[in-house]
Design an enzyme around this catalytic site. Structure first.
Site, PDB file in Angstrom:
ATOM      1  CB  CYS A 125      -0.961   0.004   1.185  1.00 22.04           C
ATOM      2  SG  CYS A 125      -2.486  -0.917   0.841  1.00 22.04           S
ATOM      3  NE  ARG A 231      10.425 -17.046  20.012  1.00 25.26           N
ATOM      4  CZ  ARG A 231      11.325 -17.978  20.360  1.00 25.26           C
ATOM      5  NH1 ARG A 231      12.274 -18.352  19.544  1.00 25.26           N
ATOM      6  NH2 ARG A 231      11.262 -18.541  21.552  1.00 25.26           N
ATOM      7  CB  CYS A 235      13.177 -21.353  15.833  1.00 24.26           C
ATOM      8  SG  CYS A 235      12.361 -21.349  17.449  1.00 24.26           S
TER       9      CYS A 235
END
Ligand code: HEC
Ligand code: HEC
Length: 274
Positions: A125, A231, A235
């Site tokens: 956008c 995250r 990991c």
């Protein structure tokens, strides 16, 4: 001489053919999903035994990311780019037109022939509708806007679709989740499905049911708020695998896969984690 070489070639080809076929068969195989080792309720009990109630108490004192949420609302109403528009110019002064939208994200978008996320759409956008620069992923402003847009669906049940054109991307996300990678040869599913509720050193592995319902979240370890994809990267680093770029196709598919696991749960942002 030539005949001999040809014979050797044929023999080799015959020997290697079964190998090739077995590889092809494996590639087409359905992924064998693990049975989750525990339910989320069991996990919560184990968590309390393991860590005590300090995280709960912390949450009751308030979430530091609430400030970011306020900044996101402010940014939503701020004009940016060459066309003199703010997000609010098109989506309502208080984002009325975006209420409920984030509960259906990530979703398939024919314009990109792939999976769209809220963070990704915000940059589209900005570029396509506002004549503004895309915001760097994981920058304060990107996270703040994502947080605000998602908060407009707070409390609403997550309802992402994996039907029709979304299906192959969901399958890719699942495949990624079950692929062994990194020096330890672990997969996401190994820790978060098969070994859920087991302890690995000082960590307790969570089942993935609630993995995607609370991002962006404030994390103590980071000392700030971050995205679900941050995250993922964390990991992957722990797995000694090379993390992928934010909003890469793989991570958007993975986000679809994980968010589908949270279908039916209320969206609640910002979350808070250790
Ligand atoms: C000039 C009008 C305009 C501006 C300004 C604008 N958008 Fe959009 N936005 C649209 C349109 C039109 C769509 C529908 C999809 C498309 O055409 O790309 C859309 C789609 C979206 C969607 C997905 C909606 C859905 O139902 O799937 C989100 C979320 C969104 N915009 C957020 C924002 C944010 C945040 C900003 C400010 C950074 C912003 N938009 C600025 C016009 C605008
Ligand atoms: C070696 C085990 C291990 C592997 C492999 C692993 N993780 Fe994690 N993961 C953890 C631990 C430990 C935590 C923090 C405690 C918890 O919530 O389980 C965590 C947390 C998470 C969280 C946050 C959960 C929440 O509630 O906020 C997400 C999301 C996540 N992992 C996704 C992944 C993905 C995607 C992969 C594969 C790319 C992966 N993990 C691979 C151990 C692992």
């Amino acid at each position: 001489m030539f005949k001999k070489a040809f014979k050797v070639f044929i023999c080799l080809a015959i020997l290697l053919l079964p190998l090739l076929f077995s590889k092809m068969a494996r590639a087409g195989d359905e992924i064998k999903e693990y049975e989750p080792n525990c339910t989320y309720e069991e996990y919560e009990k184990t968590y309390l035994d393991f860590y005590g109630s300090s995280t709960q108490e912390m949450a009751e004192e308030g979430n530091p990311a609430d400030l970011m949420l306020d900044d996101g609302e402010e940014l939503f109403k701020t004009v940016a780019g060459t066309r003199g528009k703010s997000c609010a110019s098109c989506h309502g002064e208080n984002g009325e037109k975006l209420k409920g939208v984030a509960a259906r994200y990530p979703k398939y978008d024919p314009a990109i022939k792939g999976i769209n996320t809220i963070a990704y759409q915000i940059n589209r956008c900005r570029v396509e509708k506002m004549g503004a620069k895309p915001l760097k992923y994981e920058s304060y402003d990107q996270l703040a806007l994502t947080l605000y847009v998602k908060s407009l669906s707070n409390g609403m049940p997550i309802n992402v679709s994996i039907d029709g054109p979304a299906r192959p991307f969901y399958e890719k996300g699942k495949k990624f989740y079950y692929t062994r990678m990194g020096q330890w040869n672990f997969s996401c599913a190994l820790c978060h499905v098969k070994y859920a509720c087991k302890r690995v050193r000082t960590n307790l592995m969570s089942p993935n049911r609630h993995h995607a319902d609370h991002w962006p979240s404030y994390r103590l370890k980071w000392g700030k708020a971050g995205s679900l994809q941050r995250r993922f990267r964390g990991c992957m680093k722990n797995m000694r695998a090379k993390p992928l770029p934010y909003q890469s196709e793989e991570y958007r598919n993975l986000e679809l896969y994980l968010t589908y696991q949270a279908n039916g749960l209320p969206l609640e942002v910002p979350g808070m984690r250790m």
